[in-house]
Enzyme design. Structure first.
Site, mmCIF file in Angstrom:
data_model
loop_
_atom_site.group_PDB
_atom_site.id
_atom_site.type_symbol
_atom_site.label_atom_id
_atom_site.label_comp_id
_atom_site.label_asym_id
_atom_site.label_seq_id
_atom_site.Cartn_x
_atom_site.Cartn_y
_atom_site.Cartn_z
ATOM 1 C CE1 TYR A 149 12.674 10.761 -4.327
ATOM 2 C CE2 TYR A 149 14.475 11.586 -3.279
ATOM 3 C CZ TYR A 149 14.035 10.681 -3.770
ATOM 4 O OH TYR A 149 14.376 9.187 -3.774
ATOM 5 C CB SER B 263 16.354 9.191 -0.203
ATOM 6 O OG SER B 263 17.372 9.607 -0.824
HETATM 7 P P1 NAD Z 1 12.516 3.127 -10.367
HETATM 8 O O1 NAD Z 1 12.163 4.140 -11.090
HETATM 9 O O2 NAD Z 1 13.193 1.909 -11.096
HETATM 10 O O3 NAD Z 1 11.765 2.711 -9.377
HETATM 11 C C1 NAD Z 1 10.561 3.587 -9.050
HETATM 12 C C2 NAD Z 1 9.286 3.001 -9.280
HETATM 13 O O4 NAD Z 1 8.222 3.685 -8.565
HETATM 14 C C3 NAD Z 1 8.848 2.830 -10.859
HETATM 15 O O5 NAD Z 1 9.484 1.584 -11.260
HETATM 16 C C4 NAD Z 1 7.265 2.859 -10.411
HETATM 17 O O6 NAD Z 1 6.761 1.557 -10.812
HETATM 18 C C5 NAD Z 1 7.076 3.466 -9.220
HETATM 19 N N1 NAD Z 1 6.154 4.407 -9.119
HETATM 20 C C6 NAD Z 1 6.648 5.659 -9.246
HETATM 21 N N2 NAD Z 1 5.322 6.448 -9.235
HETATM 22 C C7 NAD Z 1 4.206 5.551 -9.061
HETATM 23 C C8 NAD Z 1 3.142 5.514 -8.848
HETATM 24 N N3 NAD Z 1 2.397 7.027 -9.182
HETATM 25 N N4 NAD Z 1 2.106 4.641 -8.942
HETATM 26 C C9 NAD Z 1 2.753 3.361 -9.026
HETATM 27 N N5 NAD Z 1 3.959 3.136 -8.943
HETATM 28 C C10 NAD Z 1 4.853 4.358 -8.991
HETATM 29 O O7 NAD Z 1 13.909 4.047 -9.453
HETATM 30 P P2 NAD Z 1 14.450 3.529 -8.004
HETATM 31 O O8 NAD Z 1 15.642 4.299 -7.940
HETATM 32 O O9 NAD Z 1 14.722 2.059 -7.861
HETATM 33 O O10 NAD Z 1 13.388 4.041 -6.819
HETATM 34 C C11 NAD Z 1 13.099 3.060 -6.030
HETATM 35 C C12 NAD Z 1 12.859 3.664 -4.566
HETATM 36 O O11 NAD Z 1 14.162 4.273 -3.960
HETATM 37 C C13 NAD Z 1 12.248 5.191 -4.789
HETATM 38 O O12 NAD Z 1 11.378 5.179 -3.640
HETATM 39 C C14 NAD Z 1 13.268 6.191 -4.685
HETATM 40 O O13 NAD Z 1 12.880 7.448 -3.966
HETATM 41 C C15 NAD Z 1 14.273 5.482 -3.775
HETATM 42 N N6 NAD Z 1 15.668 5.872 -3.738
HETATM 43 C C16 NAD Z 1 16.279 5.994 -4.835
HETATM 44 C C17 NAD Z 1 17.569 6.254 -4.930
HETATM 45 C C18 NAD Z 1 18.433 6.435 -6.020
HETATM 46 O O14 NAD Z 1 19.436 6.973 -6.386
HETATM 47 N N7 NAD Z 1 18.335 5.461 -7.278
HETATM 48 C C19 NAD Z 1 18.227 6.894 -3.831
HETATM 49 C C20 NAD Z 1 17.598 6.929 -2.816
HETATM 50 C C21 NAD Z 1 16.097 6.308 -2.510
#
Ligand code: NAD
Ligand code: MG
Length: 298
Positions: free
Chosen positions: A203, A190
């Site tokens: 985080y 991230s």
């Molecule tokens: P999202 O909530 O759609 O996806 C995150 C997924 O993580 C969930 O759907 C869930 O299935 C899974 N998860 C969480 N805890 C878990 C656990 N204990 N066991 C199994 N699965 C688990 O949100 P997203 O934004 O698509 O996140 C995906 C990745 O992108 C994450 O690693 C997040 O840190 C990263 N990210 C997101 C952003 C943003 O702004 N959305 C920015 C930078 C990085």
């Protein structure tokens, strides 16, 4: 929502920008409640045969960036296992139904990545279901904001590290026992690894750990012909944010502070995962690729 067909599209206007009025959700959140809906490529991502015959495990593939990766990989010709929490079965079923209807081999497996035994059985089950394993994409992650270190409990600190770092470690370890030369691992860091927010102490620390983990593991397995890279998104429109990832007033302005003045959509992250997983990126390993709307990584 825009689609990819016009020759030129202004990226600042391609998707919605703030203010947003999406409802607050409880974690882990669902794509169904995102207003406006996110674009995971359901009708906008077109494949070009870049992952034909590949066998991929994608964590967090029910929603958000992971859903966009699963859609892109399947349309590029890969067979895919997605994994998600049990509470997210409905989002996962949508992905399996969509891609299965297009003729792709897609399965979903529910479980908690904080559990080492589940991580090991997941890799085994994915290997069996796919008839092998040559791509691991670690997208799953949790994010809960806390204004102050005083309110950040040991339990939260532990859960964030367990889900974001330990789970990734256990999956990489189990997958590497089975992956042949030519396999690829793509992690999800991230912008928070480099520009941490005050309210995301735990985080942001996990994301910095993932950056170092990616670079270290890449060096370790390069001689085996296995590459390890990471994608580092900036703000992306997913359920992670309104389900406790940010306070709702920050969700309202989500994306306003990046030069493009809007959040990215999950589908805009997918091409980087495709590139890093595919054999076209054969000389790229140990790299962290930003997709930030104009906040470049250092
Ligand atoms: P999202 O909530 O759609 O996806 C995150 C997924 O993580 C969930 O759907 C869930 O299935 C899974 N998860 C969480 N805890 C878990 C656990 N204990 N066991 C199994 N699965 C688990 O949100 P997203 O934004 O698509 O996140 C995906 C990745 O992108 C994450 O690693 C997040 O840190 C990263 N990210 C997101 C952003 C943003 O702004 N959305 C920015 C930078 C990085
Ligand atoms: Mg989800």
């Amino acid at each position: 929502m825009a689609n990819a067909s016009p020759v030129l599209v202004d990226p600042t206007k391609q998707y919605p920008g703030p203010p947003f009025d999406t409802p607050k959700q409880s974690a882990p959140g669902t794509v169904a409640k995102l207003d406006p809906p996110a674009d995971h490529g359901e009708s906008s991502y077109r494949g070009h045969g870049r992952l034909v015959g590949r066998k991929a495990l994608v964590t967090g593939g029910d929603s958000g960036i992971g859903r966009a990766v699963a859609i892109a990989f399947a349309r590029e010709g890969a067979s895919v296992v997605i994994t998600h929490l049990p509470a997210e079965q409905k989002d996962a079923d949508e992905v399996v139904t969509l891609l299965g209807g297009e003729g792709a081999t897609v399965r979903s497996i529910a479980g908690d990545l904080k559990d080492e035994a589940f991580c090991r059985s997941l890799v085994n089950d994915a290997y069996e279901a796919l008839g092998g394993l040559d791509i691991l994409v670690n997208v799953a992650g949790r994010q809960t904001h806390q204004e102050s270190i005083e309110n950040l409990s040991t339990a939260q600190f532990d859960e964030t590290f367990k889900a974001n770092v330990y789970g990734l470690f256990w999956l990489c370890k189990a997958a590497l026992e089975r992956m042949p030369a030519g396999s690829t691992i793509v992690n999800t860091a991230s912008i928070q690894a480099y520009q941490p927010s005050d309210i995301l102490l735990d985080y942001a620390s996990t994301k910095a750990a993932i950056v170092a983990f990616t670079k270290s593991l890449a060096k370790q397995v390069a001689e085996k012909g296995i590459r390890v890279n990471a994608v580092a998104p900036g703000p992306v429109w997913t359920a992670l944010q309104p389900s406790g990832g940010q306070p709702m007033e920050k969700v309202r302005d989500f994306g306003a502070s990046v030069p493009m003045k809007r959040p990215g959509q999950p589908v805009e992250c997918a091409p980087l995962y495709v590139l890093l997983a595919s054999k076209e990126s054969s000389f790229v390993t140990g790299e962290i690729y930003g997709v930030t709307g104009g906040n470049p990584l250092p």
